[in-house]
Motif scaffolding. Structure first.
Motif, PDB file in Angstrom:
ATOM      1  N   GLU A  18       0.824  -1.200   0.000  1.00 62.44           N
ATOM      2  CA  GLU A  18       0.000   0.000   0.000  1.00 62.44           C
ATOM      3  C   GLU A  18       0.868   1.263   0.000  1.00 62.44           C
ATOM      4  O   GLU A  18       0.559   2.241  -0.692  1.00 62.44           O
ATOM      5  N   ARG A  22       0.818   4.053  -2.865  1.00 62.73           N
ATOM      6  CA  ARG A  22       0.406   5.417  -2.506  1.00 62.73           C
ATOM      7  C   ARG A  22       1.521   6.422  -2.813  1.00 62.73           C
ATOM      8  O   ARG A  22       1.259   7.538  -3.254  1.00 62.73           O
ATOM      9  N   HIS A 266      -3.980  -8.355  -8.454  1.00 55.40           N
ATOM     10  CA  HIS A 266      -4.372  -6.952  -8.276  1.00 55.40           C
ATOM     11  C   HIS A 266      -5.552  -6.592  -9.180  1.00 55.40           C
ATOM     12  O   HIS A 266      -6.526  -5.970  -8.723  1.00 55.40           O
ATOM     13  N   ARG A 269      -8.831  -7.897  -8.009  1.00 60.53           N
ATOM     14  CA  ARG A 269      -9.381  -7.094  -6.902  1.00 60.53           C
ATOM     15  C   ARG A 269     -10.024  -5.809  -7.434  1.00 60.53           C
ATOM     16  O   ARG A 269     -11.073  -5.383  -6.960  1.00 60.53           O
ATOM     17  N   LEU A 270      -9.386  -5.192  -8.414  1.00 60.33           N
ATOM     18  CA  LEU A 270      -9.969  -3.991  -9.009  1.00 60.33           C
ATOM     19  C   LEU A 270     -11.305  -4.298  -9.664  1.00 60.33           C
ATOM     20  O   LEU A 270     -12.278  -3.553  -9.529  1.00 60.33           O
ATOM     21  N   ALA A 274     -12.410  -3.120  -5.568  1.00 63.23           N
ATOM     22  CA  ALA A 274     -11.523  -2.635  -4.511  1.00 63.23           C
ATOM     23  C   ALA A 274     -10.825  -1.345  -4.935  1.00 63.23           C
ATOM     24  O   ALA A 274     -10.672  -1.049  -6.126  1.00 63.23           O
ATOM     25  N   ASP A 275     -10.355  -0.593  -3.940  1.00 70.90           N
ATOM     26  CA  ASP A 275      -9.560   0.608  -4.180  1.00 70.90           C
ATOM     27  C   ASP A 275      -8.189   0.194  -4.725  1.00 70.90           C
ATOM     28  O   ASP A 275      -7.621  -0.808  -4.277  1.00 70.90           O
ATOM     29  N   PRO A 276      -7.605   0.941  -5.700  1.00 72.03           N
ATOM     30  CA  PRO A 276      -6.324   0.541  -6.277  1.00 72.03           C
ATOM     31  C   PRO A 276      -5.206   0.372  -5.254  1.00 72.03           C
ATOM     32  O   PRO A 276      -4.422  -0.578  -5.348  1.00 72.03           O
ATOM     33  N   VAL A 277      -5.113   1.270  -4.279  1.00 75.32           N
ATOM     34  CA  VAL A 277      -4.058   1.151  -3.275  1.00 75.32           C
ATOM     35  C   VAL A 277      -4.270  -0.086  -2.414  1.00 75.32           C
ATOM     36  O   VAL A 277      -3.349  -0.857  -2.152  1.00 75.32           O
ATOM     37  N   ALA A 278      -5.511  -0.302  -1.985  1.00 73.14           N
ATOM     38  CA  ALA A 278      -5.801  -1.491  -1.191  1.00 73.14           C
ATOM     39  C   ALA A 278      -5.594  -2.762  -1.996  1.00 73.14           C
ATOM     40  O   ALA A 278      -5.104  -3.777  -1.484  1.00 73.14           O
ATOM     41  N   GLY A 343      -3.492   3.162 -11.330  1.00 73.35           N
ATOM     42  CA  GLY A 343      -4.807   3.290 -10.704  1.00 73.35           C
ATOM     43  C   GLY A 343      -5.856   2.450 -11.404  1.00 73.35           C
ATOM     44  O   GLY A 343      -5.605   1.327 -11.830  1.00 73.35           O
ATOM     45  N   ARG A 344      -7.053   3.004 -11.553  1.00 74.28           N
ATOM     46  CA  ARG A 344      -8.124   2.290 -12.245  1.00 74.28           C
ATOM     47  C   ARG A 344      -7.982   2.371 -13.764  1.00 74.28           C
ATOM     48  O   ARG A 344      -8.789   1.783 -14.494  1.00 74.28           O
TER      49      ARG A 344
END
Length: 777
Positions: A18, A22, A266, A269-270, A274-278, A343-344
Motif C-alpha cells: 500500500e 500510494r 491486483h 481485486r480492481l 476494490a480501491d487501487p491502493v488497497a 490506478g483504475r
C-alpha cells in the motif's frame, strides 16, 4: 486459532504494498536512481568475466605446478598464435616470425614464447611446423588466464604480429587467446525477441496494454540493476564468461513471471471493486508472499551448486541468484508503485476485453454494483453457482473424471522425451563447434588441416623422477618409452626428455581425435591411470598428464562424480521447502519425483539436439557435440528452482479450496481451473525468453537456452496440466497427511499471508488430511 506472527508479517507486506502504491513517485524515482547509479558504476569500475578452470588438488594442476618449478616459463596457461601462408613455406618469412616472437615476449603476463621455426638449419624440428611448412604456431605461456586480461590486451598482440600480416601471412589466435579475441557478446537480439514474444503473450492472455507493459518494465529494470551489481562483484572475484548472459536469462524470466502473478491478483481485486491502493497492498500480501517463497526457493537451489566444491560452478549460481534477488525486490516494491500510478486506468487501453484471475468464489459485489455491472467490468458471465466456468473448467473436470488416463499420457510423453538421456556423454565443447567468424575457430581449422585435429588438444606428460636414483633413471626412461609405444588413440607421443636439472621427464601426446571426442577422453584416462603409472610402478617416480585439455578432462571427472550429490541436495531442499509450505508429506514427495521426471525429459531433448545432431545445424551448430560438463548441473538447479514458481502457484489454490471444503477432487479441479491460464501465459513468456538465447554464438548459451526453455515447457504442460492434477486427484485427502510429530517440529510458514490462518488439527483425529491446516472452527 490464528498465527499472530504470520498475521504480523502479512500485515507488513500489505502495508509495504500500500505504501509503494500510494507513494509511487518516490518508489519509481528511487528505482531509477538505482538503475542509473549502478549502471554507471558498473561501466566505470565493473570487472571482466573469464573462464578459469583452475582446479587445485587435481593431478593436472599439480603437474602444471611441478613443471613450472623445474622449467621456468613452462608453467602457466598456454595459447597459440597460428600462422598459415598459402604461397610459400613459413621459412620464407623467417625474419617476420622472429620479430613477432621477440615482440610477444615483451608483453605483460607472458612467461615464455616458442617459435615454430628452428633457430638454425641444423637445429631439430620444433614440432610446431606442419610437414609442408606452410602452417605453424607460436606457443605462448601466460601467468594467468588470458581471458581475464581485457580486450585492450589484444592491441599489443596485434602489434606484435603485424609484420607477419603485412607479409601476407594469415594470423589467427587459438585457445584462450582466441576466446579473448571473440566479439563481446551482447545477446541484444535474444533479449529483443524474448521481450517481443512476451508482449504478444501478455496482450493475448490478458488484453490490457498497460497491464502487459508493467511486467516487462519491471523485469527490464530488475535485470539491468542485477547485472550491474554482478559486474561490480566481478571486480572483486572472477566469474565465468557466460555469467552475465545466464543472469540476464534467469532475471528476465522470473522478473516477468513474478510481476505477472501480482498484477493478475491486483486486477481481479480492481474488477471486484476494490480501491487501487488497497488492491495493490492485498496483492503484495498474498501473491507477493508466494513470490518471496518462490524466489527464495530458486536462490536456495542455486546455492546448492556450491555442493560441487568447484568455485567456477558455485559462482554461476551466485550470478543467476543476483538477478533473482532484484526480480523479487522489483515485484514487491516497483510493481505496486506502477500499479498505484496506473490506478483504475490499468485496463483503459486494451486489444480485447481484459480478463483477470477468476476467483472460484468471487467476493460479493460492492454496494451499488449489480450483476450486470460486474459482468461489464470483468467481461465474464457468472453462472448461478457464482463460479466462473470456461474451457479450463471443462478440462479440469475431465482430469477429475479420468485421472489414470491423464497420468498415463503424461508418463508416456515424459518417458519418450527422456530416452536420449540414457546415451548422454558429458564433455567439453572445443573450438571446432564455434562459428567460422571466430578467430579461435579458424585457428582450430588451420591446426587440424596442418597437424591433425588432435593437435588442438595435446597432453603434456610429466614424470617427476627426483626420488629415483640417478643410476636408475636411464632404465626408467626406457620403461616409459616402451609403455608409450603404439598407445591406442594417440596420433603421436614424443619421447620423454629430461629437463635441464634432470629432475623431470617431459613429452607431448597428440590424440587421434578432436579434443571433444570420446577417444581423447579415453586416451587421457589410459595415460593418467594405466600407461604412465604402470611404467613407473615401484620406482618412486610420480606421473602427471597436464595441459589445458587435461585440465578440462579433470574438470569433467570432478563434475561427473559430484553431480549425483548435487541432485540429491537440490531434491532434498525442494522436498523440505514444499513440505514446510504446504504441510503434506505426499505433496512434497510428488513434487520431488515429478520434477525429476521433468528434468530427465529436458535432458533427453538436449542430448537429441546437440549430441545426436537432431536439428543442430538449424541452430548454428557445426556437427555434433558432447553435453558441456556443467550444463546438466546448472539446468538441474535452475529448473528445480523455477518449477517451484508454478508448483507454489497451483498448489496454493488447491490447498485453499481443500482447507475450505475437504473435498479433494473438486479442490484439484478448481485449483487447475483458476491457475491454468496464468501458468500457461507465464510459462510461454519464460520459454520465449530462454529460447531466444538459442541465437547466441556461444554453444553453451545455446545449450542452456534450449534446455531451460524445454524444461519450463515440459513443466508447465505435461507436469502441471497432466501429471500434477492426475496424481493429486488419485491421492485424494491423503496427499495432505502429515504426522503430528513432524507437524510440530516443522517451522510455520504462512504461504500467501492469508488474513485468517486456520487452525490445525493433530494427526490423531483420523480424518483425511489430519495434521494439516484445517478450516476455521
Amino acid at each position: 486459532m490464528k498465527d499472530p506472527g504470520s498475521q504480523v508479517r502479512a500485515g507488513r507486506l500489505r502495508l509495504l504494498g500500500e505504501w509503494c502504491a500510494r507513494h509511487f513517485i518516490t518508489v519509481i524515482v528511487l528505482w531509477l536512481l538505482a538503475l542509473g547509479g549502478l549502471y554507471g558504476l558498473n561501466t566505470a569500475f565493473g570487472g571482466t568475466y573469464s573462464d578459469n578452470f583452475s582446479l587445485p588438488g587435481t593431478q593436472s594442476d599439480d603437474g602444471a605446478r611441478v613443471l613450472g618449478r623445474h622449467v621456468p616459463g613452462a608453467g602457466g596457461i598456454g595459447a597459440q598464435v597460428v600462422l598459415y601462408d598459402a604461397r610459400r613455406p613459413l621459412t620464407g618469412v623467417q625474419s617476420q616470425v622472429d620479430r613477432a616472437v621477440g615482440s610477444l615476449r615483451t608483453l605483460p603476463h607472458v612467461l615464455s614464447v616458442t617459435s615454430p621455426l628452428p633457430s638454425t638449419p641444423a637445429a631439430p624440428p620444433t614440432g610446431a611446423l606442419s610437414p609442408d611448412g606452410r602452417t605453424g604456431y607460436i606457443g605462448i605461456q601466460f601467468n594467468a588466464n588470458p581471458t581475464s586480461f581485457g580486450g585492450s590486451y589484444l592491441h599489443g598482440v596485434d602489434a606484435a604480429v603485424q609484420p607477419l600480416r603485412a607479409a601476407g601471412v594469415q594470423v589467427e589466435y587459438g585457445g584462450l587467446l582466441g576466446e579473448l579475441a571473440r566479439p563481446r557478446p551482447t545477446d541484444l537480439t535474444s533479449e529483443i525477441i524474448g521481450f517481443g514474444v512476451a508482449v504478444i503473450v501478455l496482450l493475448a492472455g490478458f488484453g490490457s496494454i498497460i497491464a502487459a507493459a508493467i511486467p516487462l518494465v519491471t523485469a527490464l529494470i530488475g535485470v539491468i540493476v542485477g547485472v550491474s551489481c554482478l559486474g561490480l562483484i566481478a571486480a572483486a572475484t572472477t566469474f565465468a564468461s557466460v555469467s552475465p548472459t545466464l543472469a540476464t536469462m534467469i532475471g528476465l524470466g522470473v522478473g516477468i513471471d513474478y510481476a505477472l502473478f501480482l498484477i493478475t491478483r491486483h486486477r481481479q481485486r480492481l474488477m471486484d471493486g476494490a480501491d487501487p491502493v488497497a488492491a495493490a497492498g492485498r496483492a503484495v500480501a498474498t501473491s507477493g508472499r508466494a513470490v518471496i517463497v518462490s524466489g527464495c526457493t530458486v536462490i536456495v537451489a542455486l546455492a546448492g551448486l556450491y555442493v560441487s566444491q568447484v568455485s567456477f560452478i558455485g559462482k554461476l549460481g551466485v550470478a543467476a541468484a543476483v538477478t533473482v534477488v532484484t526480480a523479487v525486490a522489483g515485484a514487491i516494491t516497483l510493481v505496486p508503485a506502477l500499479l498505484g500510478l496506473a490506478g483504475r486506468r490499468i485496463d483503459r487501453y486494451w486489444v480485447r476485453r481484459p480478463v483477470a484471475e477468476g476467483d472460484p468464489a468471487p467476493a460479493p459485489a460492492p454496494k451499488g454494483v449489480e450483476r450486470g455491472e460486474r459482468k461489464k467490468r470483468t467481461g465474464r458471465t457468472e453462472p448461478a453457482d457464482g463460479a466462473v466456468h470456461d474451457g479450463w473448467h471443462r478440462y479440469a473436470q475431465r482430469v477429475e473424471r479420468r485421472p489414470w488416463w491423464f497420468l498415463l499420457a503424461g508418463l508416456v510423453a515424459v518417458g519418450v522425451l527422456a530416452i536420449p538421456l540414457f546415451s548422454i556423454r558429458l564433455g567439453h565443447i572445443d573450438d571446432g563447434a564455434d562459428p567460422t567468424s571466430f578467430t579461435d575457430r579458424r585457428a582450430y581449422d588451420l591446426i587440424s588441416a596442418g597437424f591433425g585435429p588432435g593437435a588442438n588438444g595435446p597432453f603434456i606428460l610429466v614424470v617427476d623422477q627426483s626420488a629415483v636414483p640417478a643410476a636408475d633413471r636411464p632404465a626408467l626412461a626406457s620403461r616409459i618409452e616402451r609403455a608409450l609405444t603404439d598407445v591406442p588413440g594417440a596420433a603421436s607421443i614424443t619421447p620423454l626428455q629430461p629437463t635441464a636439472d634432470g629432475q623431470l621427464l617431459t613429452g607431448t601426446a597428440i590424440p587421434s581425435g578432436a579434443p571433444q571426442s570420446a577417444g581423447t577422453t579415453t586416451l587421457f584416462h589410459h595415460l593418467k591411470d594405466d600407461a604412465l603409472p604402470g611404467a613407473v610402478s615401484g620406482t618412486g617416480a610420480k606421473t602427471y598428464v597436464t595441459g589445458t585439455t587435461a585440465a578440462m578432462e579433470d574438470f569433467l571427472d570432478l563434475i561427473t562424480a559430484r553431480l549425483p550429490l548435487i541432485i540429491g541436495v537440490v531434491v532434498a531442499l525442494a522436498f523440505v521447502i514444499i513440505l514446510i509450505v504446504f504441510r503434506g508429506l505426499l505433496v512434497a514427495l510428488k513434487a520431488a519425483v515429478l520434477n525429476l521426471l521433468s528434468i530427465a525429459a529436458s535432458y533427453g531433448v538436449v542430448v537429441a539436439v546437440f549430441q545426436w545432431g537432431w536439428g543442430g545445424p538449424s541452430l548454428g551448430i557445426s556437427g555434433t557435440v558432447p553435453i558441456e560438463s556443467y550444463v546438466p548441473m546448472m539446468m538441474f538447479a535452475i529448473v528445480f528452482g523455477l518449477s517451484m514458481d508454478y508448483e507454489v502457484f497451483l498448489l496454493a489454490r488447491v490447498q485453499e479450496s481443500w482447507l475450505r471444503t475437504h473435498e479433494s477432487k473438486g479442490s484439484v479441479a478448481l485449483g487447475l481451473e483458476i491457475t491454468a491460464r496464468v501458468i500457461s501465459c507465464a510459462a510461454l513468456i519464460m520459454v520465449s525468453v530462454f529460447a531466444a538465447f538459442i541465437l547466441s554464438d556461444n554453444i553453451v548459451v545455446k545449450m542452456l537456452g534450449l534446455g531451460l526453455a524445454v524444461s519450463v515447457l515440459i513443466d508447465a504442460t505435461i507436469v502441471r496440466l497432466l501429471l500434477v492434477p492426475a496424481v493429486m486427484t488419485l491421492l485424494g485427502g491423503s496427499a495432505w497427511w502429515l504426522p503430528g510429530w513432524l507437524d510440530r517440529i516443522l517451522p510455520q510458514v504462512n504461504r500467501e499471508g492469508e488474513e485468517a490462518t486456520p487452525c490445525r488439527r493433530s494427526a490423531s483425529d483420523g480424518r483425511p488430511g489430519a495434521g494439516v491446516q484445517g478450516p476455521p472452527h
